[in-house]
Design a protein around this motif. Structure first.
Motif, PDB file in Angstrom:
ATOM      1  N   HIS A  56      54.527  42.353   9.672  1.00  0.00           N
ATOM      2  CA  HIS A  56      53.172  42.184   9.133  1.00  0.00           C
ATOM      3  C   HIS A  56      52.811  43.311   8.170  1.00  0.00           C
ATOM      4  O   HIS A  56      52.103  43.092   7.187  1.00  0.00           O
ATOM      5  N   GLN A  60      52.262  42.952   4.116  1.00  0.00           N
ATOM      6  CA  GLN A  60      51.020  43.466   3.534  1.00  0.00           C
ATOM      7  C   GLN A  60      51.323  44.350   2.315  1.00  0.00           C
ATOM      8  O   GLN A  60      50.643  44.263   1.290  1.00  0.00           O
ATOM      9  N   ILE A  81      53.822  33.832   1.235  1.00  0.00           N
ATOM     10  CA  ILE A  81      53.002  34.689   2.094  1.00  0.00           C
ATOM     11  C   ILE A  81      51.562  34.612   1.623  1.00  0.00           C
ATOM     12  O   ILE A  81      51.263  34.857   0.448  1.00  0.00           O
ATOM     13  N   SER A  83      47.679  36.012   2.007  1.00  0.00           N
ATOM     14  CA  SER A  83      46.943  37.185   2.506  1.00  0.00           C
ATOM     15  C   SER A  83      45.518  37.244   1.973  1.00  0.00           C
ATOM     16  O   SER A  83      44.981  38.334   1.766  1.00  0.00           O
ATOM     17  N   LEU A 378      50.982  37.521  12.412  1.00  0.00           N
ATOM     18  CA  LEU A 378      51.388  36.470  11.483  1.00  0.00           C
ATOM     19  C   LEU A 378      51.204  35.141  12.198  1.00  0.00           C
ATOM     20  O   LEU A 378      51.762  34.927  13.277  1.00  0.00           O
ATOM     21  N   ASN A 404      49.303  35.961   6.807  1.00  0.00           N
ATOM     22  CA  ASN A 404      49.269  37.314   7.379  1.00  0.00           C
ATOM     23  C   ASN A 404      47.835  37.631   7.813  1.00  0.00           C
ATOM     24  O   ASN A 404      47.054  38.211   7.067  1.00  0.00           O
TER      25      ASN A 404
END
Length: 510
Positions: A56, A60, A81, A83, A378, A404
């Motif tokens: 994670h 990030q 991914i 976020s 996650l 995430n």
């Protein structure tokens, strides 16, 4: 010799032309496809070489460099991914049905009976039926109320054992992780099979020991990434013996859970125990099996027991451990939570589950814990069943989509002072939308959030009400994350504990 050279040159030229032509087509296609930003990758393994550490946090860092939507490649599998709250909203509003599938991993094939559990089943009739059964037999308001006595009994047993292990007049050092884990496992297994494997009321210690070994092995292997899921030839050679260990664990669990099913099936056939029908999750599944034998097979039942163990135990216990760690580091918050309990519950009885709605600040503490340390940093990966668009980028069918949650919960563009523990940020807030997603979103979000909330809330409230707490020394409790699917603390929590004088008379009567 000259002819041979000319022929060889022609072959090389043709190969070069084909390669360049193919690369031009790929470049043109990817430009046209509007793919999300991506860091440079390596042949064959893609971006797997970047994943060395806590996933994670790594993801990030990649998002901070390349944006809230990042395209990666894990071996031969494309990955996206997510976020940002806006992209999450787009995933689970506009693309909820499209993203309702799960990627196929080796653990789903062998531990989850060829992808036939609620966690791994493809979106379709089987998944809808399993979700309906889970909601009806485990997570409905009626069912949650019917098992309230189980939860309260287990929390009281936990408080009683802790009270007996410490001194009233001075602080005693206690290790908390193993104690907290016992609550979650006992509650779930009583609901599933009327079995208790931890504490002083264990009926079969050999069976309890087998269960503990199985669950330990299960969490260890699931926390270990399997490169064979992403690089096919590693799966063919069984890299690090992953498949072999998975098959052995699956065999042991199958045998163990089959014994549970056969035992309850035997009881159901006894007229003397006929009143027991419908009491456990296995009972409920066996009732369905009687009318739809070919559909609700023993394998379906066993697979969903596995799912419940994976999703319903570790998640609650790690949240309680993180919450206690944060409270020890912030005694002012601990005092405020205790003042709320003093006001609404008092000192003449133990807090009950029915009291939780009257403890809003306690819920703020839990929410803030889940924000900083979500038990699923996650979210369980999704996989689109057809091409779709997320954040303006095209996402191809079969791409692994990972949200995430940990990064979103700590994003300074989303939260003010995001790294600070401030439960007050959740006061007077009805809905946090897509910036607070500890249990996922959409049709495949965790169905057990109601059960988890009750277990975490009652346990935490009881610990605060009954005992005084302080750190072992002046140094703050460490908040480093360890490896694992549910992001446990790196170091198990140890604290100093003593009985609250105001609650001594209540605890003596337990």
């Amino acid at each position: 010799m000259e002819t041979h050279f000319s022929f060889g040159s022609l072959i090389v030229s043709l190969i070069s032309f084909i390669f360049v032509f193919k690369m031009l087509i790929i470049h043109k296609k990817s430009t046209k496809s509007n793919i999300a930003p991506s860091p440079s990758s390596l042949p064959i393994i893609g971006h797997l070489h970047l994943l060395n550490g806590l996933l994670h946090r790594i993801l990030q860092n990649l998002s901070s460099k390349h944006g809230p939507i990042v395209a990666l490649r894990f071996g031969n599998r494309p990955v996206i991914i997510i976020s940002s709250p806006s992209a999450v909203e787009e995933c689970f509003i506009e693309n909820d049905i499209v993203l309702a599938n799960r990627p196929l991993f080796l653990s789903g094939k062998y531990l989850h009976y060829d992808y036939t559990t609620i966690g791994f089943a493809p979106y379709g009739q089987l998944w809808r039926d399993l979700r309906r059964v889970m909601n009806l037999e485990l997570f409905s308001t009626t069912r949650l109320k019917s098992y309230m006595g189980v939860r309260e009994h287990e929390v009281r047993s936990f408080i009683k054992n802790l009270y007996q292990d410490i001194f009233e007049d001075y602080f005693t050092r206690v290790e908390m992780r193993s104690r907290i884990e016992a609550i979650s496992f006992n509650i779930l297994m009583i609901i599933v099979a009327q079995k208790r494997y931890y504490g002083n009321e264990v009926d079969d210690f050999e069976e309890a020991s087998e269960f503990k070994d199985l669950t330990r092995d299960m969490f260890e292997i699931l926390a270990e990434p399997n490169p064979g899921d992403f690089v096919p030839f590693l799966k063919w050679i069984d890299f690090r013996g992953f498949k072999k260990r998975l098959l052995e664990l699956a065999r042991k669990f199958d045998s163990f859970s089959q014994k549970l099913i056969d035992e309850i099936r035997c009881k159901r056939r006894s007229s003397f125990l006929d009143q027991e029908k419908g009491k456990t999750f296995i009972d409920a599944m066996l009732s369905l099996q009687e009318s739809q034998l070919e559909y609700y097979t023993d394998n379906i039942i066993k697979g969903n027991i596995m799912t419940l163990l994976q999703a319903g135990t570790d998640t609650s216990s790690v949240t309680i451990e993180w919450a206690m760690s944060l409270l020890l580091n912030h005694p002012n918050v601990l005092r405020k939570a205790r003042a709320e309990l003093n006001k609404y519950i008092g000192h003449e009885r133990l807090v009950q589950e029915a009291d939780l709605p009257n403890l809003p600040y306690l819920q703020c503490v839990i929410n803030e814990t889940l924000r900083l340390f979500p038990s699923a940093p996650l979210l369980v990966p999704h996989e689109p069943s057809e091409d779709c668009t997320i954040g303006g980028y095209n996402v191809a069918r079969g791409t692994i989509v990972i949200v995430n949650a940990w990064a979103i919960h700590r994003d300074p563009a989303v939260w003010e002072d995001p790294l600070s523990f401030k439960p007050e940020r959740f006061e007077n807030v009805d809905k946090e939308g897509y910036r607070f997603i500890p249990f996922g979103m959409g049709r495949r979000q965790c169905p057990g959030s109601g059960l988890a909330g009750r277990v975490v809330g009652l346990t935490l409230a009881s610990l605060i009400q009954c005992f005084e707490w302080k750190r072992i020394g002046e140094e703050l409790v460490g908040l480093s994350e360890g490896n694992g699917l549910t992001m446990p603390k790196k170091e198990p929590l140890q604290a100093m504990c003593k009985t609250r004088k105001e609650m001594s008379h209540v605890l003596k009567n337990l």
